[in-house]
Design a protein around this motif. Structure first.
Motif, PDB file in Angstrom:
ATOM      1  N   LYS A  76      50.747  42.918  39.306  1.00 22.56           N
ATOM      2  CA  LYS A  76      50.469  41.572  38.777  1.00 22.56           C
ATOM      3  C   LYS A  76      51.545  41.172  37.757  1.00 22.56           C
ATOM      4  O   LYS A  76      52.029  40.028  37.758  1.00 22.56           O
ATOM      5  CB  LYS A  76      49.084  41.545  38.124  1.00 22.56           C
ATOM      6  N   MET A  77      51.929  42.128  36.888  1.00 20.67           N
ATOM      7  CA  MET A  77      52.974  41.824  35.906  1.00 20.67           C
ATOM      8  C   MET A  77      54.317  41.549  36.581  1.00 20.67           C
ATOM      9  O   MET A  77      55.066  40.676  36.152  1.00 20.67           O
ATOM     10  CB  MET A  77      53.101  42.980  34.915  1.00 20.67           C
ATOM     11  N   GLU A  78      54.616  42.295  37.655  1.00 16.40           N
ATOM     12  CA  GLU A  78      55.857  42.046  38.389  1.00 16.40           C
ATOM     13  C   GLU A  78      55.850  40.637  38.988  1.00 16.40           C
ATOM     14  O   GLU A  78      56.875  39.942  38.983  1.00 16.40           O
ATOM     15  CB  GLU A  78      56.028  43.103  39.487  1.00 16.40           C
ATOM     16  N   GLY A  79      54.688  40.230  39.522  1.00 18.30           N
ATOM     17  CA  GLY A  79      54.590  38.866  40.056  1.00 18.30           C
ATOM     18  C   GLY A  79      54.749  37.810  38.977  1.00 18.30           C
ATOM     19  O   GLY A  79      55.426  36.788  39.177  1.00 18.30           O
ATOM     20  N   ASP A  80      54.140  38.054  37.787  1.00 19.40           N
ATOM     21  CA  ASP A  80      54.280  37.114  36.673  1.00 19.40           C
ATOM     22  C   ASP A  80      55.728  37.056  36.181  1.00 19.40           C
ATOM     23  O   ASP A  80      56.219  35.984  35.791  1.00 19.40           O
ATOM     24  CB  ASP A  80      53.361  37.526  35.520  1.00 19.40           C
ATOM     25  N   LEU A  81      56.406  38.215  36.216  1.00 16.15           N
ATOM     26  CA  LEU A  81      57.802  38.239  35.774  1.00 16.15           C
ATOM     27  C   LEU A  81      58.688  37.424  36.721  1.00 16.15           C
ATOM     28  O   LEU A  81      59.543  36.640  36.278  1.00 16.15           O
ATOM     29  CB  LEU A  81      58.303  39.687  35.694  1.00 16.15           C
ATOM     30  N   ARG A  82      58.489  37.590  38.021  1.00 18.12           N
ATOM     31  CA  ARG A  82      59.278  36.803  38.991  1.00 18.12           C
ATOM     32  C   ARG A  82      59.005  35.305  38.832  1.00 18.12           C
ATOM     33  O   ARG A  82      59.916  34.481  38.908  1.00 18.12           O
ATOM     34  CB  ARG A  82      58.960  37.268  40.429  1.00 18.12           C
ATOM     35  N   LYS A  83      57.742  34.967  38.592  1.00 18.77           N
ATOM     36  CA  LYS A  83      57.398  33.559  38.384  1.00 18.77           C
ATOM     37  C   LYS A  83      58.079  33.028  37.118  1.00 18.77           C
ATOM     38  O   LYS A  83      58.584  31.892  37.094  1.00 18.77           O
ATOM     39  CB  LYS A  83      55.875  33.411  38.282  1.00 18.77           C
ATOM     40  N   SER A  84      58.128  33.841  36.070  1.00 18.65           N
ATOM     41  CA  SER A  84      58.796  33.441  34.829  1.00 18.65           C
ATOM     42  C   SER A  84      60.299  33.283  35.034  1.00 18.65           C
ATOM     43  O   SER A  84      60.928  32.354  34.484  1.00 18.65           O
ATOM     44  CB  SER A  84      58.525  34.481  33.733  1.00 18.65           C
TER      45      SER A  84
END
Length: 245
Positions: free
Chosen positions: A146-154
């Motif tokens: 989930k954090m990896e997905g949030d990082l890519r979105k950021s």
């Protein structure tokens, strides 16, 4: 010549039959002896049980002494008649094991059962610990994804917002998503990669979301770019996914 061979065959067959008859007779004798010994033991037990169950007569010296002291058959022992009525039963040992063998055998069986229970308990605990560890690893893996997905979105949001402000180069290389076909032979890029690789996903996400809120007034979890810092602080719940739940 033929007569001699026939006589030899006859004698050979006769010898085999005699030998089989002798062996059969010996086996029958052994079986009869065992049966006889078994019946003797049974008779001894029956006689013993009969004697033990029979009441004592006046011919018994001990019983005769009791009668002289005023004891009557069927009366309880003791001055006030509070004693036992029937004699203490005999526990006759018929086996060949030594004294205490049965107690030792019972204790070993109990110890064996206790060891088996302990093994089952330890196995159950090990299975529960393994299940707990699996759940923790699975949960951590989900959170990491989930954090990896949030990082890519950021990173995507940062690149778009920076370019809208005519920023051609990101503040840090990892602030933007790197193109798949980018040439990474440059030494400076390699140094940036080493620097960024020292940071964990959660650290990168924290730094980048703070940059987006500070420079672009943007919250990735709200998906909204606010007008200024005052608008952001008053309308955005917080700076993490947990604050937006």
């Amino acid at each position: 010549m033929e007569e001699e061979e026939e006589e030899e065959d006859y004698m050979s067959d006769l010898f085999i039959k005699v030998k089989e008859a002798i062996q059969k007779e010996e086996k029958q004798k052994e079986a009869n002896e065992k049966n006889r010994q078994k019946s003797i033991k049974e008779e001894e037990k029956e006689r013993r049980d009969l004697v033990l169950k029979s009441a004592l007569g006046s011919e018994n010296k001990g019983f005769a002494l009791l009668q002289k002291m005023g004891y009557k058959s069927g009366q309880a022992l003791g001055k006030s008649g509070e004693g036992i009525v029937e004699p203490i039963p005999l526990n006759i040992k018929t086996g060949r094991s030594g004294i205490g063998h049965e107690e030792l055998k019972k204790r070993k069986a109990e110890e064996k059962l206790e060891n088996y229970r302990q093994k089952l308990h330890m196995k159950k605990q090990a299975n529960e610990q393994a299940a707990d560890q699996f759940r923790i690893r699975f949960k951590n893996k989900q959170e990491e994804r989930k954090m990896e997905g949030d990082l890519r979105k950021s990173q995507r949001a940062c690149q778009q917002l920076d370019m809208q402000k005519d920023i051609d180069v990101p503040k840090e290389t990892w602030y933007w998503l790197e193109p798949e076909e980018e040439d990474k032979n440059d030494e400076e890029d390699k140094e940036d990669e080493c620097t960024s690789s020292d940071l964990s996903v959660s650290e990168k996400l924290h730094i980048l979301t703070a940059y987006l809120r500070e420079h672009h007034f943007y919250c990735i979890w709200c998906g909204t770019a606010y007008e200024d810092s005052e608008d952001l602080s008053s309308n955005c719940p917080g700076d993490s996914a947990a604050d937006h739940d």
